[in-house]
Design a protein around this motif. Structure first.
Motif, mmCIF file in Angstrom:
data_model
loop_
_atom_site.group_PDB
_atom_site.id
_atom_site.type_symbol
_atom_site.label_atom_id
_atom_site.label_comp_id
_atom_site.label_asym_id
_atom_site.label_seq_id
_atom_site.Cartn_x
_atom_site.Cartn_y
_atom_site.Cartn_z
ATOM 1 N N VAL A 57 -23.707 81.612 12.353
ATOM 2 C CA VAL A 57 -23.361 80.683 11.272
ATOM 3 C C VAL A 57 -21.966 80.996 10.746
ATOM 4 C CG1 VAL A 57 -23.924 80.015 8.891
ATOM 5 C CG2 VAL A 57 -25.726 80.097 10.630
ATOM 6 N N GLU A 58 -21.681 82.259 10.491
ATOM 7 C CA GLU A 58 -20.389 82.661 9.937
ATOM 8 C C GLU A 58 -19.223 82.395 10.889
ATOM 9 O OE1 GLU A 58 -18.400 86.925 9.168
ATOM 10 O OE2 GLU A 58 -20.251 86.589 8.056
ATOM 11 N N GLN A 59 -19.408 82.706 12.174
ATOM 12 C CA GLN A 59 -18.301 82.635 13.130
ATOM 13 C C GLN A 59 -18.147 81.294 13.829
ATOM 14 O OE1 GLN A 59 -18.725 85.966 15.839
ATOM 15 N NE2 GLN A 59 -19.112 87.362 14.142
ATOM 16 N N VAL A 60 -19.237 80.564 14.023
ATOM 17 C CA VAL A 60 -19.184 79.313 14.795
ATOM 18 C C VAL A 60 -19.425 78.084 13.927
ATOM 19 C CG1 VAL A 60 -20.181 78.037 16.743
ATOM 20 C CG2 VAL A 60 -19.932 80.526 16.888
ATOM 21 N N VAL A 61 -20.472 78.122 13.122
ATOM 22 C CA VAL A 61 -20.901 76.922 12.391
ATOM 23 C C VAL A 61 -20.010 76.612 11.192
ATOM 24 C CG1 VAL A 61 -22.801 75.870 11.108
ATOM 25 C CG2 VAL A 61 -23.277 77.209 13.166
#
Length: 150
Positions: A129-133
């Protein structure tokens, strides 16, 4: 750099494991998904059971939309195809949709030196979630949708 991963796609290889390039890996296991659901992979950096830093290839799909961002988390033993009946309704709702295969399941790598448990998968989901979304979310937020993870 990751040059290839072992995949086991019964529909593609007659039930035999094969070594796939990252681009082949990204599209493995995607039969039955709408054409606008784009397969990709993400390199997750984490610690193995020996506390050594490792990079693992994690398969996910993305369906771009202007509405709310939704992340679909499949149940234990499943994969991102679990949600295939929702992609159409989520497209109609103009949602920005991500679905990820948990480490060791679906089209993601299954390293032998990892603990496959809720703690590992929670860490994976948080990092995803933090890096992609979030960077691809218009609001910087998302809704997590999951079922039967334990």
């Amino acid at each position: 750099s990751l040059r290839g991963v072992v995949v086991d796609d019964d529909d593609r290889s007659g039930g035999e494991s094969t070594v796939a390039s990252p681009s082949q890996f990204a599209t493995a296991f995607t039969r039955g998904l709408p054409e606008d659901v784009v397969p990709a992979f993400w390199e997750w950096n984490t610690l193995n059971t020996k506390r050594e830093r490792k990079t693992h290839l994690v398969r996910y799909v993305h369906m771009q939309g202007e509405g709310p961002t939704v992340v679909l988390l499949h149940p234990f033993g499943g994969n991102l195809l679990h949600w295939r009946s929702l992609y159409g309704p989520l497209r109609e709702a103009k949602c920005n949709v991500f679905a990820v295969d948990l480490l060791g399941l679906g089209g993601s790598e299954a390293p032998q030196d990892m603990n496959y448990d809720v703690i590992t998968w929670a860490s994976q989901c948080s990092s995803f979630v933090e890096q992609v979304v979030v960077p691809q979310s218009s609001t910087g937020t998302c809704v997590l949708v999951g079922t039967s993870i334990t």
